[in-house]
Design a protein around this motif. Structure first.
Motif, PDB file in Angstrom:
ATOM      1  N   ASP A  58     -30.398   8.782   2.578  1.00 42.43           N
ATOM      2  CA  ASP A  58     -29.079   8.410   2.069  1.00 42.43           C
ATOM      3  C   ASP A  58     -29.173   7.010   1.474  1.00 42.43           C
ATOM      4  O   ASP A  58     -29.550   6.067   2.166  1.00 42.43           O
ATOM      5  CB  ASP A  58     -28.056   8.451   3.208  1.00 42.43           C
ATOM      6  N   GLU A  95     -17.465   5.925  -5.689  1.00 44.65           N
ATOM      7  CA  GLU A  95     -18.012   5.086  -4.610  1.00 44.65           C
ATOM      8  C   GLU A  95     -18.517   3.729  -5.104  1.00 44.65           C
ATOM      9  O   GLU A  95     -19.195   3.019  -4.379  1.00 44.65           O
ATOM     10  CB  GLU A  95     -19.169   5.832  -3.927  1.00 44.65           C
ATOM     11  N   ARG A 107     -26.874   4.220  -0.694  1.00 51.15           N
ATOM     12  CA  ARG A 107     -25.541   3.913  -1.206  1.00 51.15           C
ATOM     13  C   ARG A 107     -25.415   2.423  -1.458  1.00 51.15           C
ATOM     14  O   ARG A 107     -26.045   1.613  -0.792  1.00 51.15           O
ATOM     15  CB  ARG A 107     -24.459   4.405  -0.263  1.00 51.15           C
TER      16      ARG A 107
END
Length: 166
Positions: A2, A146, A4
């Motif tokens: 992941d 995001e 981000r």
């Protein structure tokens, strides 16, 4: 894995009436990135650096042939980025917001040590990704939901500001 982008700090909006002026509002910390390894199964001795090194190679922060060379990415005692690292001059007029972000990476891992027993867990690290400035009345082009810049705009400009909308 992941990956981000995480907003680490944002300043209050600041009105600028002249070109070349410097923004003076300090960034308020929002998120402190961390480097860590948690183990679910297996021996823990010496595995934290190995797990973080593998993650660094996976995301392109280290080379696989740099075995044994420590990078800041593998440092579990690494200090958070400094949010007060200089000034920003603005070429335009308007209401501006400064922000800072990191790229946070988390991955589960599994490897086998010299004793043949598997080790499993989760490694988390971060890369300084940068900072930015936005103008509250200007939409952020090609912004994804995001995007840290959108979060900064929502927090400092307000949710109805053009910069806060996708």
């Amino acid at each position: 894995m992941d990956q981000r982008h995480v907003l680490t700090g944002v300043a209050e909006k600041e009105k600028n009436d002249r070109k070349g002026a410097e923004l003076t509002h300090q960034l308020t910390p929002l998120h402190t990135p961390r480097t860590a390894v948690t183990f679910e199964k297996g021996s823990r001795a010496g595995d934290a650096e190995h797990a973080l090194r593998s993650l660094a190679v996976l995301i392109g922060e280290a080379n696989a042939d740099d075995d044994g060379v420590s990078t800041e990415f593998t440092n579990v005692h690494r200090a958070a980025p400094d949010l007060d690292n200089g000034s920003t001059a603005i070429d335009g007029v308007g209401i501006f917001v400064q922000y800072a972000r990191v790229r946070q990476v988390t991955a589960d891992f599994r490897h086998t040590c010299g004793d043949g027993k598997p080790v499993t867990g989760r490694a988390t690290g971060w890369v300084i990704d940068g900072s930015g400035t936005l103008e509250c009345s200007a939409p952020i082009e090609d912004a994804k939901k995001e995007e840290p810049a959108l979060d900064a705009a929502r927090l400092s400009c307000g949710p109805d500001a053009p910069a806060a909308r996708t």
